[in-house]
Design a protein around this motif. Structure first.
Motif, PDB file in Angstrom:
ATOM      1  N   VAL A   1       0.992  -1.279   0.025  1.00  0.00           N
ATOM      2  CA  VAL A   1      -0.015  -0.019  -0.054  1.00  0.00           C
ATOM      3  C   VAL A   1       0.947   1.225  -0.239  1.00  0.00           C
ATOM      4  O   VAL A   1       2.211   1.364   0.775  1.00  0.00           O
ATOM      5  CB  VAL A   1      -0.907   0.139   1.320  1.00  0.00           C
ATOM      6  N   GLN A   2       0.636   2.190  -1.024  1.00  0.00           N
ATOM      7  CA  GLN A   2       1.171   3.492  -0.713  1.00  0.00           C
ATOM      8  C   GLN A   2       0.407   4.390  -0.343  1.00  0.00           C
ATOM      9  O   GLN A   2      -0.876   4.492  -0.693  1.00  0.00           O
ATOM     10  CB  GLN A   2       1.814   3.708  -2.427  1.00  0.00           C
ATOM     11  N   LEU A   3       0.826   5.548   0.453  1.00  0.00           N
ATOM     12  CA  LEU A   3       0.017   6.764   1.059  1.00  0.00           C
ATOM     13  C   LEU A   3       0.644   7.742   0.811  1.00  0.00           C
ATOM     14  O   LEU A   3       1.964   8.076   0.804  1.00  0.00           O
ATOM     15  CB  LEU A   3      -0.049   6.291   2.386  1.00  0.00           C
ATOM     16  N   VAL A   4      -0.158   8.889   0.372  1.00  0.00           N
ATOM     17  CA  VAL A   4       0.420  10.135  -0.090  1.00  0.00           C
ATOM     18  C   VAL A   4      -0.444  11.209   0.680  1.00  0.00           C
ATOM     19  O   VAL A   4      -1.666  11.326   0.394  1.00  0.00           O
ATOM     20  CB  VAL A   4       0.468  10.532  -1.664  1.00  0.00           C
ATOM     21  N   GLU A   5       0.164  12.011   1.532  1.00  0.00           N
ATOM     22  CA  GLU A   5      -0.483  13.083   2.412  1.00  0.00           C
ATOM     23  C   GLU A   5      -0.523  14.507   1.594  1.00  0.00           C
ATOM     24  O   GLU A   5       0.512  14.623   0.889  1.00  0.00           O
ATOM     25  CB  GLU A   5      -0.034  13.181   3.733  1.00  0.00           C
TER      26      GLU A   5
ATOM     27  N   SER B   1      -3.060   3.980  -2.365  1.00  0.00           N
ATOM     28  CA  SER B   1      -3.173   3.037  -3.758  1.00  0.00           C
ATOM     29  C   SER B   1      -2.513   1.705  -3.586  1.00  0.00           C
ATOM     30  O   SER B   1      -1.914   1.508  -2.275  1.00  0.00           O
ATOM     31  CB  SER B   1      -2.318   3.759  -4.567  1.00  0.00           C
ATOM     32  N   GLY B   2      -2.418   0.926  -4.273  1.00  0.00           N
ATOM     33  CA  GLY B   2      -2.151  -0.476  -4.188  1.00  0.00           C
ATOM     34  C   GLY B   2      -3.248  -1.355  -3.928  1.00  0.00           C
ATOM     35  O   GLY B   2      -4.230  -1.270  -4.035  1.00  0.00           O
ATOM     36  N   SER B   3      -2.921  -2.300  -2.658  1.00  0.00           N
ATOM     37  CA  SER B   3      -3.766  -3.253  -2.316  1.00  0.00           C
ATOM     38  C   SER B   3      -4.751  -2.684  -1.093  1.00  0.00           C
ATOM     39  O   SER B   3      -5.107  -3.170  -0.159  1.00  0.00           O
ATOM     40  CB  SER B   3      -2.954  -4.282  -1.640  1.00  0.00           C
ATOM     41  N   THR B   4      -5.474  -1.713  -1.701  1.00  0.00           N
ATOM     42  CA  THR B   4      -6.404  -0.936  -0.782  1.00  0.00           C
ATOM     43  C   THR B   4      -7.524  -1.690  -0.270  1.00  0.00           C
ATOM     44  O   THR B   4      -8.032  -1.342   0.687  1.00  0.00           O
ATOM     45  CB  THR B   4      -6.935   0.467  -1.439  1.00  0.00           C
TER      46      THR B   4
ATOM     47  N   MET C   1     -11.863   2.591   1.111  1.00  0.00           N
ATOM     48  CA  MET C   1     -10.607   2.820   1.822  1.00  0.00           C
ATOM     49  C   MET C   1      -9.337   3.418   0.894  1.00  0.00           C
ATOM     50  O   MET C   1      -8.241   2.865   0.865  1.00  0.00           O
ATOM     51  CB  MET C   1     -10.223   1.624   2.562  1.00  0.00           C
ATOM     52  N   ASN C   2      -9.822   4.266  -0.129  1.00  0.00           N
ATOM     53  CA  ASN C   2      -8.710   4.616  -1.095  1.00  0.00           C
ATOM     54  C   ASN C   2      -8.416   6.222  -0.370  1.00  0.00           C
ATOM     55  O   ASN C   2      -7.187   6.432  -1.147  1.00  0.00           O
ATOM     56  CB  ASN C   2      -9.462   4.949  -2.445  1.00  0.00           C
ATOM     57  N   THR C   3      -9.153   6.735   0.234  1.00  0.00           N
ATOM     58  CA  THR C   3      -8.859   8.103   0.717  1.00  0.00           C
ATOM     59  C   THR C   3      -9.242   8.287   2.177  1.00  0.00           C
ATOM     60  O   THR C   3     -10.519   7.953   2.352  1.00  0.00           O
ATOM     61  CB  THR C   3      -9.696   9.241  -0.148  1.00  0.00           C
TER      62      THR C   3
END
Length: 120
Positions: free
Chosen positions: A2-6, A25-28, A75-77
């Motif tokens: 999973v990648q997270l961007v704030e 993103s990724g395996s959300t 659970m994408n955002t």
């Protein structure tokens, strides 16, 4: 993975508001909870709030009534609306995703962090 961007951090005067966003993103599809942590200078990282895939939310006592966490069911955002900010809220805010596997085993993912500075 999973990648997270704030995004959404910045500078605000005491009493003001900011809204943080975190895009996953990724395996959300495997994410059980999305949340926010923060780390002030010289202090340990602390949990702020989280939201589960079923919509349940939890907050640390110091932000109850001032912060609101929300997100989409996929659970994408995840968002953190922060109102009535004070100097003690100054910190780097990190987005967190937790995946729980059978066992149970917990896998944590972290974003790069976004700075929130509140001037008094």
């Amino acid at each position: 993975q999973v990648q997270l961007v704030e995004s959404g951090g910045g500078f605000v005067q005491a009493g003001g508001s900011l809204r943080l966003s975190c895009a996953a993103s990724g395996s959300t599809f495997a994410i059980n909870t999305l949340g926010w942590y923060r780390q002030a200078p010289g202090k340990e990282r602390e949990w702020v709030a989280d939201i589960a895939s079923d919509g349940r939310t939890n907050y640390t006592n110091s932000v109850k009534g001032r912060f609101t966490i929300s997100g989409d069911n996929a659970m994408n955002t995840v968002y953190l609306q922060m109102n009535k900010l004070n100097a003690e809220d100054t910190a780097v805010y990190y987005c967190n995703a937790v995946i729980i596997y059978a066992g149970p085993y917990f896998l944590n993912y972290w974003g790069q962090g976004t700075q929130v500075t509140v001037s008094s």
